[in-house]
Write a protein that holds these residues in place. Structure first.
Motif, PDB file in Angstrom:
ATOM      1  N   GLU A 194      28.604  40.202  -1.044  1.00 27.61           N
ATOM      2  CA  GLU A 194      29.823  40.625  -0.602  1.00 27.61           C
ATOM      3  C   GLU A 194      29.415  42.250  -0.327  1.00 27.61           C
ATOM      4  O   GLU A 194      29.123  43.140  -0.952  1.00 27.61           O
ATOM      5  CB  GLU A 194      30.774  40.674  -1.697  1.00 27.61           C
ATOM      6  CG  GLU A 194      32.040  41.747  -1.612  1.00 27.61           C
ATOM      7  CD  GLU A 194      32.740  41.188  -0.235  1.00 27.61           C
ATOM      8  OE1 GLU A 194      32.988  41.857   0.513  1.00 27.61           O
ATOM      9  OE2 GLU A 194      33.272  39.933  -0.634  1.00 27.61           O
ATOM     10  N   VAL A 195      29.748  42.595   0.947  1.00 27.55           N
ATOM     11  CA  VAL A 195      29.363  43.997   1.502  1.00 27.55           C
ATOM     12  C   VAL A 195      30.549  44.640   2.003  1.00 27.55           C
ATOM     13  O   VAL A 195      30.244  45.798   2.328  1.00 27.55           O
ATOM     14  CB  VAL A 195      28.385  43.571   2.641  1.00 27.55           C
ATOM     15  CG1 VAL A 195      27.047  42.905   2.264  1.00 27.55           C
ATOM     16  CG2 VAL A 195      28.930  42.826   3.770  1.00 27.55           C
ATOM     17  N   ILE A 196      31.841  44.413   1.862  1.00 29.35           N
ATOM     18  CA  ILE A 196      32.741  45.137   2.005  1.00 29.35           C
ATOM     19  C   ILE A 196      33.129  46.139   0.655  1.00 29.35           C
ATOM     20  O   ILE A 196      33.495  45.609  -0.368  1.00 29.35           O
ATOM     21  CB  ILE A 196      34.290  44.482   2.320  1.00 29.35           C
ATOM     22  CG1 ILE A 196      33.823  43.644   3.504  1.00 29.35           C
ATOM     23  CG2 ILE A 196      35.379  45.403   2.531  1.00 29.35           C
ATOM     24  CD1 ILE A 196      33.650  44.336   4.701  1.00 29.35           C
ATOM     25  N   THR A 197      32.815  47.313   0.723  1.00 37.24           N
ATOM     26  CA  THR A 197      33.114  48.251  -0.341  1.00 37.24           C
ATOM     27  C   THR A 197      33.938  49.347   0.164  1.00 37.24           C
ATOM     28  O   THR A 197      33.733  50.222   1.186  1.00 37.24           O
ATOM     29  CB  THR A 197      31.624  48.899  -0.582  1.00 37.24           C
ATOM     30  OG1 THR A 197      30.808  47.546  -0.912  1.00 37.24           O
ATOM     31  CG2 THR A 197      31.569  49.599  -2.043  1.00 37.24           C
ATOM     32  N   ASP A 198      34.873  49.579  -1.081  1.00 34.07           N
ATOM     33  CA  ASP A 198      36.036  50.701  -0.682  1.00 34.07           C
ATOM     34  C   ASP A 198      36.611  50.651   0.740  1.00 34.07           C
ATOM     35  O   ASP A 198      36.601  51.830   1.251  1.00 34.07           O
ATOM     36  CB  ASP A 198      35.198  51.967  -0.856  1.00 34.07           C
ATOM     37  CG  ASP A 198      34.821  52.021  -2.368  1.00 34.07           C
ATOM     38  OD1 ASP A 198      35.628  51.625  -3.427  1.00 34.07           O
ATOM     39  OD2 ASP A 198      33.815  52.658  -2.782  1.00 34.07           O
ATOM     40  N   GLY A 199      36.651  49.660   1.434  1.00 30.25           N
ATOM     41  CA  GLY A 199      37.293  49.705   2.690  1.00 30.25           C
ATOM     42  C   GLY A 199      36.550  49.598   3.815  1.00 30.25           C
ATOM     43  O   GLY A 199      36.864  49.944   5.070  1.00 30.25           O
ATOM     44  N   TYR A 200      35.106  49.592   3.687  1.00 26.32           N
ATOM     45  CA  TYR A 200      34.159  49.547   4.795  1.00 26.32           C
ATOM     46  C   TYR A 200      33.032  48.830   4.609  1.00 26.32           C
ATOM     47  O   TYR A 200      32.790  48.584   3.384  1.00 26.32           O
ATOM     48  CB  TYR A 200      33.704  51.218   5.148  1.00 26.32           C
ATOM     49  CG  TYR A 200      32.799  51.484   3.884  1.00 26.32           C
ATOM     50  CD1 TYR A 200      31.241  51.687   3.804  1.00 26.32           C
ATOM     51  CD2 TYR A 200      33.322  52.412   3.006  1.00 26.32           C
ATOM     52  CE1 TYR A 200      30.763  52.256   2.969  1.00 26.32           C
ATOM     53  CE2 TYR A 200      32.742  53.068   1.895  1.00 26.32           C
ATOM     54  CZ  TYR A 200      31.492  52.841   1.903  1.00 26.32           C
ATOM     55  OH  TYR A 200      30.763  53.401   0.817  1.00 26.32           O
ATOM     56  N   PHE A 201      32.383  48.139   5.644  1.00 29.21           N
ATOM     57  CA  PHE A 201      31.203  47.346   5.689  1.00 29.21           C
ATOM     58  C   PHE A 201      30.081  48.423   5.238  1.00 29.21           C
ATOM     59  O   PHE A 201      29.531  49.211   6.033  1.00 29.21           O
ATOM     60  CB  PHE A 201      30.926  46.798   6.977  1.00 29.21           C
ATOM     61  CG  PHE A 201      29.901  45.778   7.032  1.00 29.21           C
ATOM     62  CD1 PHE A 201      28.730  46.016   6.737  1.00 29.21           C
ATOM     63  CD2 PHE A 201      30.178  44.406   7.057  1.00 29.21           C
ATOM     64  CE1 PHE A 201      27.428  45.070   6.792  1.00 29.21           C
ATOM     65  CE2 PHE A 201      29.468  43.353   7.012  1.00 29.21           C
ATOM     66  CZ  PHE A 201      27.934  43.968   7.096  1.00 29.21           C
ATOM     67  N   ALA A 202      29.350  48.089   3.887  1.00 32.58           N
ATOM     68  CA  ALA A 202      28.293  48.856   3.590  1.00 32.58           C
ATOM     69  C   ALA A 202      26.918  48.518   4.011  1.00 32.58           C
ATOM     70  O   ALA A 202      26.106  47.749   3.464  1.00 32.58           O
ATOM     71  CB  ALA A 202      28.426  48.734   2.008  1.00 32.58           C
TER      72      ALA A 202
END
Length: 408
Positions: free
Chosen positions: A374-382
């Motif tokens: 899972e790479v969506i972190t705090d509203g952005y793609f990390a």
């Protein structure tokens, strides 16, 4: 008598301070000398896919020579090494020649570097753009990359500013603000690059769209030139690229189409159309691994260079840049450094009309490209997170970008 004793005590104290200062100075000098000696005993070997005729490889070559000469270390360069068994052989030759560090610069070199790392456990093998260090678990094999998507975004802002200038002057209309992009392969690294560039352009020119064509090669001047011409004929009014020759920039210069290049300035060859170029400066990474080996420090499994480390840079603006571009870049860069601007903020793009709230990316590379993280972190793609891996894994096809073809 008491006065004489007092004078003697002051004299003795001063003498001791001077002696201690001399010892301290000697210690610092010895420490500096020791560190310099340690670095000078390090030998580095470099493997490059092409030679200085490739903008991609020249960027690495410049970083390598700069870092090694600054550290005073011996180095060896091997150029035009294909992504095959030749890489393994070159890596072994460098290890046998006494290199403490062996570095390779192309994605397809990875498996051969890993093979060599297993054979030479006392040599540190470092590789750019690779994906397997975090899953291989070898103490002497490492990947490295940088947040070049931030540099691409900033370069995209220069493109958007140019489009706005063309719209304002009446050269094009808002709905004609179409960007062309020449890519090598339909890989995550290229997708991440053209998407971040597009998002930068659209942040200042909301009507911008993009078409992408792929050559199926990292370096093919004829194919890159043909790709650029195809995009220009299809109505693209500004071009950029993720391929390594001068094919696209020279096609733009001939056609009088503004161009944002990659890995170095093309101003001398394309004085009328060059806007800017983003690139990774590899000198900080090379300095880092030289220091680590010289002083017995661990090398990060996945090292990620940033704007702050001086690893993500833009060239000086070219003559084709629009007025106000420097100020727009400075504002966005400051916001990035302050953590207020995230390139892949999910509120700034959609996929098939939908805003992403979750996305599983293929971070732990396997033959089937299985989504695993899972790479969506705090509203952005990390993207390129040290927590996951250094090499890009952004592989989304966002709205506003059309692929004319693919090449895997």
């Amino acid at each position: 008598m008491k006065k004489l004793k007092k004078v003697l005590l002051v004299f003795l104290a001063a003498t001791m301070v001077m002696a201690l200062s001399a010892c301290s100075g000697s210690s610092e000098a010895e420490s500096a000398k020791s560190s310099q000696t340690a670095s000078s005993n390090v030998k580095v070997g470099f493997i490059f896919l092409h030679d200085e005729n490739s903008t991609y490889d020249l960027n690495f070559i410049n970083g390598a020579t700069q870092a090694c000469e600054a550290a005073g270390v011996e180095y060896m360069l091997k150029t035009n090494i294909p992504e095959g068994q030749e890489c393994y052989e070159a890596a072994c030759e460098l290890a046998d020649a006494g290199c403490d560090i062996v570095f390779a610069d192309s994605f397809g070199h990875e498996d051969y570097m890993i093979e060599a790392a297993k054979e030479y456990p006392n040599v540190q093998f470092c590789h750019a753009t690779g994906t397997k260090a975090h899953t291989e678990g070898l103490s002497n094999y490492h990947n490295a990359f940088a947040t070049i998507y931030e540099g691409r975004y900033l370069a995209g802002i220069t493109a958007g500013m140019k489009l706005n200038e063309m719209i304002k002057s009446g050269k094009i209309t808002e709905d004609q603000a179409k960007i062309g992009y020449v890519g090598a392969y339909t890989y995550a690294e290229v997708i991440s690059g053209y998407t971040s560039f597009f998002l930068g352009a659209r942040s200042v020119c909301p009507s911008a769209t993009m078409e992408v064509t792929f050559t199926g090669s990292w370096y093919d001047e004829t194919a890159e030139k043909e790709g650029a011409n195809k995009l220009i004929e299809d109505g693209c009014v500004l071009l950029s690229q993720h391929a390594d020759s001068m094919g696209a920039p020279t096609a733009c210069e001939k056609a009088g189409v503004p161009d944002v290049s990659y890995n170095g300035s093309t101003a001398s060859a394309c004085p009328n159309t060059f806007i800017v170029s983003s690139r990774i400066d590899w000198a900080p990474y090379f300095a880092y691994i030289i220091d680590a080996v010289a002083n017995g420090k661990e090398i990060s499994t996945d090292w990620v260079g940033t704007l702050e480390t001086g690893s993500v840079v833009l060239t000086d603006l070219g003559g084709a840049a629009a007025e106000g571009t420097a100020e727009a870049i400075a504002e966005a860069e400051a916001a990035m450094k302050a953590g207020k601007l995230h390139v892949f903020d999910t509120t700034t793009f959609t996929v098939n009309g939908e805003t992403l709230t979750s996305y599983m990316a293929d971070v732990d590379t396997d033959a089937d490209y299985t989504a695993d993280t899972e790479v969506i972190t705090d509203g952005y793609f990390a993207e390129s997170s040290p927590e996951f891996r250094s090499a890009p894994y952004f592989d989304l096809q966002i709205d506003g970008i059309s692929l004319l073809d693919t090449a895997y």
